[in-house]
Every structure is written in C-alpha cells, then in structure tokens.
Design an enzyme around this catalytic site. Sequence first.
Site, PDB file in Angstrom:
ATOM      1  N   GLY A  15       0.819  -1.213   0.000  1.00  0.00           N
ATOM      2  CA  GLY A  15       0.000   0.000   0.000  1.00  0.00           C
ATOM      3  C   GLY A  15       0.855   1.266   0.000  1.00  0.00           C
ATOM      4  O   GLY A  15       0.551   2.234  -0.701  1.00  0.00           O
ATOM      5  N   SER A 120      -4.265  -9.064  -2.559  1.00  0.00           N
ATOM      6  CA  SER A 120      -4.120  -9.934  -1.379  1.00  0.00           C
ATOM      7  C   SER A 120      -4.137 -11.418  -1.761  1.00  0.00           C
ATOM      8  O   SER A 120      -4.862 -11.827  -2.672  1.00  0.00           O
ATOM      9  CB  SER A 120      -5.264  -9.679  -0.394  1.00  0.00           C
ATOM     10  OG  SER A 120      -5.449  -8.297  -0.184  1.00  0.00           O
ATOM     11  N   HIS A 176      -2.411 -18.160  -9.223  1.00  0.00           N
ATOM     12  CA  HIS A 176      -1.224 -17.527  -8.646  1.00  0.00           C
ATOM     13  C   HIS A 176      -0.699 -18.406  -7.515  1.00  0.00           C
ATOM     14  O   HIS A 176      -0.729 -18.051  -6.357  1.00  0.00           O
ATOM     15  CB  HIS A 176      -1.597 -16.140  -8.126  1.00  0.00           C
ATOM     16  CG  HIS A 176      -0.418 -15.338  -7.653  1.00  0.00           C
ATOM     17  ND1 HIS A 176       0.728 -15.176  -8.388  1.00  0.00           N
ATOM     18  CD2 HIS A 176      -0.226 -14.625  -6.520  1.00  0.00           C
ATOM     19  CE1 HIS A 176       1.566 -14.412  -7.711  1.00  0.00           C
ATOM     20  NE2 HIS A 176       1.015 -14.064  -6.573  1.00  0.00           N
TER      21      HIS A 176
HETATM   22  N1  APR Z   1      -8.799  -3.890   6.730  1.00  0.00           N
HETATM   23  C1  APR Z   1      -7.845  -3.130   6.165  1.00  0.00           C
HETATM   24  N2  APR Z   1      -6.531  -3.367   6.277  1.00  0.00           N
HETATM   25  C2  APR Z   1      -6.176  -4.427   6.998  1.00  0.00           C
HETATM   26  C3  APR Z   1      -7.109  -5.282   7.611  1.00  0.00           C
HETATM   27  C4  APR Z   1      -8.480  -4.962   7.456  1.00  0.00           C
HETATM   28  N3  APR Z   1      -9.439  -5.726   8.008  1.00  0.00           N
HETATM   29  N4  APR Z   1      -6.425  -6.253   8.246  1.00  0.00           N
HETATM   30  C5  APR Z   1      -5.125  -6.025   8.036  1.00  0.00           C
HETATM   31  N5  APR Z   1      -4.958  -4.912   7.290  1.00  0.00           N
HETATM   32  C6  APR Z   1      -3.731  -4.259   6.865  1.00  0.00           C
HETATM   33  C7  APR Z   1      -2.602  -4.422   7.873  1.00  0.00           C
HETATM   34  O1  APR Z   1      -2.763  -3.543   8.965  1.00  0.00           O
HETATM   35  C8  APR Z   1      -1.385  -4.096   7.015  1.00  0.00           C
HETATM   36  O2  APR Z   1      -0.992  -2.749   7.141  1.00  0.00           O
HETATM   37  O3  APR Z   1      -3.204  -4.828   5.684  1.00  0.00           O
HETATM   38  C9  APR Z   1      -1.848  -4.396   5.590  1.00  0.00           C
HETATM   39  C10 APR Z   1      -1.042  -5.457   4.899  1.00  0.00           C
HETATM   40  O4  APR Z   1       0.226  -4.968   4.754  1.00  0.00           O
HETATM   41  P1  APR Z   1       1.539  -5.874   4.947  1.00  0.00           P
HETATM   42  O5  APR Z   1       1.359  -6.742   6.139  1.00  0.00           O
HETATM   43  O6  APR Z   1       2.712  -4.980   4.895  1.00  0.00           O
HETATM   44  O7  APR Z   1       1.499  -6.833   3.657  1.00  0.00           O
HETATM   45  P2  APR Z   1       1.923  -6.483   2.152  1.00  0.00           P
HETATM   46  O8  APR Z   1       3.319  -6.876   1.929  1.00  0.00           O
HETATM   47  O9  APR Z   1       1.492  -5.111   1.805  1.00  0.00           O
HETATM   48  O10 APR Z   1       1.021  -7.559   1.368  1.00  0.00           O
HETATM   49  C11 APR Z   1      -0.382  -7.468   1.404  1.00  0.00           C
HETATM   50  O11 APR Z   1      -0.664  -8.667  -0.661  1.00  0.00           O
HETATM   51  O12 APR Z   1       0.858  -9.817  -1.974  1.00  0.00           O
HETATM   52  C12 APR Z   1      -0.144  -9.916  -1.017  1.00  0.00           C
HETATM   53  O13 APR Z   1       0.460 -11.902   0.202  1.00  0.00           O
HETATM   54  C13 APR Z   1       0.395 -10.507   0.278  1.00  0.00           C
HETATM   55  O14 APR Z   1      -1.752 -10.871   1.266  1.00  0.00           O
HETATM   56  C14 APR Z   1      -0.624 -10.018   1.259  1.00  0.00           C
HETATM   57  C15 APR Z   1      -1.026  -8.656   0.703  1.00  0.00           C
END
Ligand code: APR
Length: 321
Positions: A15, A120, A176
């Site tokens: 993000g 995701s 994927h």
């Molecule tokens: N609503 C919104 N955001 C949420 C929720 C929710 N209910 N639950 C968790 N999050 C947020 C977390 O707080 C976190 O900031 O989602 C974000 C995910 O970010 P990261 O943990 O840094 O993961 P990232 O590397 O960005 O990957 C996100 O994409 O490629 C896929 O497998 C990966 O499923 C993962 C997703």
Amino acid sequence: MARKKIALIGGGQIGGVLTQLIAQRQLGDVVLFDIVEDLPQGKALDIAEASRVDGFDISVKGTNSYKDIEGADLVIVTAGLPRKPGMSRDDLLTTNAQIMKSVAENVKNYAPNSIAIIISNPLDAMVTLFQKVTGISHHKVIGQAGVLDSSRFATFIAWELGVSVKDINAMVLGGHGDTMVPLVRYANVNGIPAMELLERKYGDKTKAVEVMKAMVERTKMAGGEVVKLLKTGSAFYSPASSAIAMAESIIYDEKRVLPVCAYLQGEFGINGYYVGVPAVLGENGIENILELTLDQEEQAALDNSVNAVRSLVADMVRLGF
Ligand code: APR
C-alpha cells in the site's frame, strides 16, 4: 476532467509503495486506508511531504475510516497478512478471507461503482470472495498476479540471454500459486522465440530445454524466493508496480493486453472461476479476454492449475465464506 479517486485498502508494504507510485505518476487522488491507527496517516504525510521534490499536486490522505473512500473510481486491495518463510500463499486463506470479507462489505457500501484490483493472497480465492460479497460485475473485479509473474519470467529470460528485458515478451497463465503456467512456446525476444535463442547460445537442444525449465521453476517459486530473503514478509515493490501497470491501462483506457486474474465463462474451456489469462484492460475494466491456442501439454498444465484454484475456492466455501 475530474481527477480520479483511488482508494488503497491496506496501508502496509504494498500500500505504501502504491501510494508513492500513484503520486509520482499523478494517476489520481489517493485515499490510503488501514485499520492500524495512524499508520496510513503517517505514510500519507511522509509521501505528501515529498510533493515539492517529486513535483506532484494530487492529494494523498491516510485514514482509518471507510467513509473516506466514498465514490472511489478505482480500489486497490492489499489488506491481509503476507507470507512468512515456509508458508504457501494458500496458508493465508482463513485469516485473509476474514479480512477480505470486511473490506468487500465496505467497498460495497462506499464505492460500489468502482473498478477493483485485488492483490491480497491467496489471490484467486480473494478475488472470488471480493466479487461475491460486493456484487460488482465480474469484468470490474480483477486480480493482480499475472503481470508480476510474467515480469519475473521475463526478467530471468533477459538475464539468461544477456539482452534488455524491454524486448522480452513472456506470459504466465493460470492460478497464482505453485501450479502457475509460464508459457515457454510463446516467450520471445522482440518476436524471436526465446527457445531458438537459447538453442543457439548452447548449441544443444537438451541443454536449452534444461535451462528454460530452470527459469520456469524459478518463476513459479519467485515469490517464495523473496519471502525467504526478506524473512518478515513478502515481495512488495514488484507487486505494486504490476498493479500500477493495470491501473494505468484502466485509467488511461490504454487497452493493454495484460495477463490478469479474470472471471472466465467458457474461455480456455473454464467456466465460473477466476484464473490468470491475457485480457484487454480499459476504462471498463476487463474489456476482452484473448484466447490463444494451447498445445496438449500447456492445456494440461492450465487444467492442473485451474484444479488447484477450484480446490482453494472449495476450501474457502467450506470455511463458510
Ligand atoms: N482492513 C484493512 N486493512 C487491513 C485489515 C483490514 N481488516 N487487516 C489487516 N490490514 C492491513 C494491515 O494492517 C497491514 O498494514 O493490511 C496491511 C497489509 O500490509 P503488509 O502486512 O505490509 O502486507 P503487504 O506486503 O502489503 O502484502 C499485502 O498482498 O501480496 C499480497 O500476500 C500478500 O496478502 C498479502 C497482501
């Protein structure tokens, strides 16, 4: 013309990079949503404070309130846990399905007319769930996987052949996961079949096949290779860039042909599942799915991959989603 409003759901690693890329390209005004208090606000502020240096004047807003995504034209979802070493994407199913359900309910409420790109994991299941809960038309709910998997495949071919990656066309179809299908026969360097160049390089067909096979395997496991190195999460720069390519094609109505996770209704002999295939992306989302001839081996590999998607989706349904 009004600026596009882009809502990013999930303010984690992907993000954050998405926000910066969108700002630098002035693709639209960004609302960065996360459930973690202050996190999206902090990232938005940090990125906005580079606006003078980068020369952008779009707005970047961080929020913990879904109300702020109201009326978004494009929604990109990265909410959910990433993998840790030793995990497969499918291991994320239960946790991320819960998260995706709540995300989808809110998008349905506040941005039902948007086009959505889902990142995701496990991707194929998450796209399916998001579409089901929001009820947004299938052609406007698209998964990002193929652009990245294909870019990984192209990168490995470029390194192997010692040519610019800009001249590589390579495509990965299917789900994927570990069953994805890198299309060797169609991989080319500015129109020259990659296999022909490999055979010339090694002067030996068997060796060329072996080298290509290794690249195909590396492509399939490429996400895991990054996870293993990062240790605390999964790839985030390349998934963000890949989603941006899709977003640009939609926002500028470019009609690029990109491999994306699309809902199939008979194409490639598949009905009622989200699977990675080449599609035309324009202002209406997926405007066309391009079918291509697969030989027996390729079709068998795709069928195998679709079976994996099918069982993943069945697991999700069994879990009550
Ligand atoms: N609503 C919104 N955001 C949420 C929720 C929710 N209910 N639950 C968790 N999050 C947020 C977390 O707080 C976190 O900031 O989602 C974000 C995910 O970010 P990261 O943990 O840094 O993961 P990232 O590397 O960005 O990957 C996100 O994409 O490629 C896929 O497998 C990966 O499923 C993962 C997703």
